[in-house]
Enzyme design. Structure first.
Site, short mmCIF file in Angstrom:
data_model
loop_
_atom_site.label_atom_id
_atom_site.label_comp_id
_atom_site.label_asym_id
_atom_site.label_seq_id
_atom_site.Cartn_x
_atom_site.Cartn_y
_atom_site.Cartn_z
N CYS A 132 21.17 60.27 39.58
CA CYS A 132 22.61 60.38 39.44
C CYS A 132 23.00 61.07 38.12
CB CYS A 132 23.29 59.01 39.58
SG CYS A 132 25.08 59.13 39.88
N ASP A 201 26.44 50.77 36.58
CA ASP A 201 27.87 50.52 36.83
C ASP A 201 28.20 49.08 36.54
OD1 ASP A 201 27.27 53.02 38.58
OD2 ASP A 201 29.45 52.89 38.28
C1 RUB Z 1 27.83 57.10 38.74
C2 RUB Z 1 26.65 56.25 38.41
C3 RUB Z 1 26.18 56.27 36.98
C4 RUB Z 1 26.80 55.09 36.23
C5 RUB Z 1 26.57 55.16 34.74
O1 RUB Z 1 28.35 56.83 40.03
O2 RUB Z 1 26.13 55.51 39.22
O3 RUB Z 1 24.78 56.14 36.93
O4 RUB Z 1 28.21 55.08 36.47
O5 RUB Z 1 27.21 56.32 34.23
P1 RUB Z 1 29.64 57.62 40.53
P2 RUB Z 1 27.67 56.39 32.69
O6 RUB Z 1 29.33 59.08 40.44
O7 RUB Z 1 29.85 57.15 41.96
O8 RUB Z 1 30.79 57.19 39.64
O9 RUB Z 1 26.46 56.16 31.86
O10 RUB Z 1 28.23 57.79 32.56
O11 RUB Z 1 28.71 55.34 32.47
#
Ligand code: RUB
Length: 314
Positions: A132, A201
């Site tokens: 991701c 998340d």
């Molecule tokens: C994004 C996702 C990321 C976390 C952490 O999912 O799973 O790994 O949110 O991101 P989506 P960060 O694209 O569905 O929002 O470290 O930027 O908070």
């Protein structure tokens, strides 16, 4: 009275124009600050009423990233405390704007600190895999690169929304050695991988990590290959309600993210499932890297208690 920014931020988060747990949190708090800046309040009561309504609206945009309610509640808890003081509306507006600024600054600082802590874990010659697109993970990888470490990164595509392309593109632009691979190739490449690092998340009281769908499969493959599995996450991704047994809600999104409409219509008997997140059990996680230090998953409960227990009398 909610400001336009609150409504447009709600839509941007819901439609994933703004995505990633940290960015969602900051977008929501920025929208609350905008409400403070733009609103014309006839009374202090009207200001707080609108602020609480705006907070509730923003919190409902996406259900899984706990950073969203935690960030909004950071402002609303301060607002509730401040509300009891009374005084003119402009004093309350100024105070709440200050709280929003505190959150925004501390969120950015946290990601930077995580980058510094996480980068120390990367060695020359390492192969790192990520899934991701996470700002916290990017901070770790970019910091390690800036420190002159030589390592290779595999970024999974992350179907159905392909956030892995963002990761690969950002890292390549920063000069890192990065390969984009299909999600289904993760186990094949895992043999070469020394370390997996993903974002979060939400993190539950037992140390389980909720992150983009597919993370738990990557963790399983890492476990099999004895690759280290790290999670980079700001402490506002800890889910306080899981301390009392609440489960984190997993968002299910439209089938149209998975297949085109024509296909869906032509195959009306096929049910298309699209869960956006999954749960990686603590047994598959080596360390959770936060701005408050590094914790084994079983240790996050201590940090959670420190952050979310009622303050004890002095
Ligand atoms: C994004 C996702 C990321 C976390 C952490 O999912 O799973 O790994 O949110 O991101 P989506 P960060 O694209 O569905 O929002 O470290 O930027 O908070």
């Amino acid at each position: 009275m909610a400001s336009d920014a609150v409504e447009s931020t709600y839509v941007q988060i819901k439609d994933m124009e703004v995505r990633g747990a940290g960015r969602i949190a900051r977008a929501a708090v920025s929208a609350l600050k905008d409400y403070c800046n733009k609103g014309r309040f006839r009374s202090t009561a009207e200001f707080y009423e609108g602020l609480f309504a705006a907070g509730d609206r923003l919190k409902s945009a996406r259900p899984t990233a706990v950073s969203l309610p935690n960030a909004v509640n950071y402002v609303l808890v301060a607002a509730r405390r401040n509300q009891t003081k009374g005084g003119p509306a402009r004093d309350s507006v100024r105070a709440i704007k200050g709280v929003c600024d505190d959150f925004l600054a501390s969120s950015l600082r946290a990601t930077k600190t995580i980058g510094e802590y996480g980068a120390k874990r990367i060695k020359d010659g390492d192969v790192v895999l990520t899934h991701c697109n996470s700002e916290a993970v990017t901070a770790v990888l970019v910091k390690a690169h800036e420190m002159g470490k030589k390592f290779e990164v595999y970024a999974t595509e992350t179907r159905p929304r392909f956030q892995g392309r963002i990761t690969a593109s950002v890292l390549a632009k920063k000069g890192l050695d990065v390969s984009l691979i299909p999600d289904s190739a993760a186990r094949v490449y895992m043999r070469k991988v020394d370390m997996v690092v993903v974002g979060a998340d939400a993190i539950a009281a037992n140390g389980a990590v909720i992150n983009k769908i597919g993370t738990s499969q990557v963790a399983l493959a890492a476990h099999e290959s004895r690759a280290r599995f790290y999670v980079a996450a700001e402490s506002y991704k800890l889910s306080p309600s899981t301390m009392t047994g609440e489960l984190v809600e997993i968002e299910h999104r439209s089938p149209l993210e998975v297949v085109p409409k024509a296909w869906l219509l032509a195959n009306a008997k096929v049910k298309v499932k699209n869960p956006a997140f999954d749960v990686t059990p603590p047994e598959y996680i080596d360390l959770i890297i936060t701005e408050r230090g590094l914790f084994p998953p079983q240790g996050v409960i201590l940090l959670m208690k420190e952050l979310y227990d009622e303050p004890r009398p002095a």
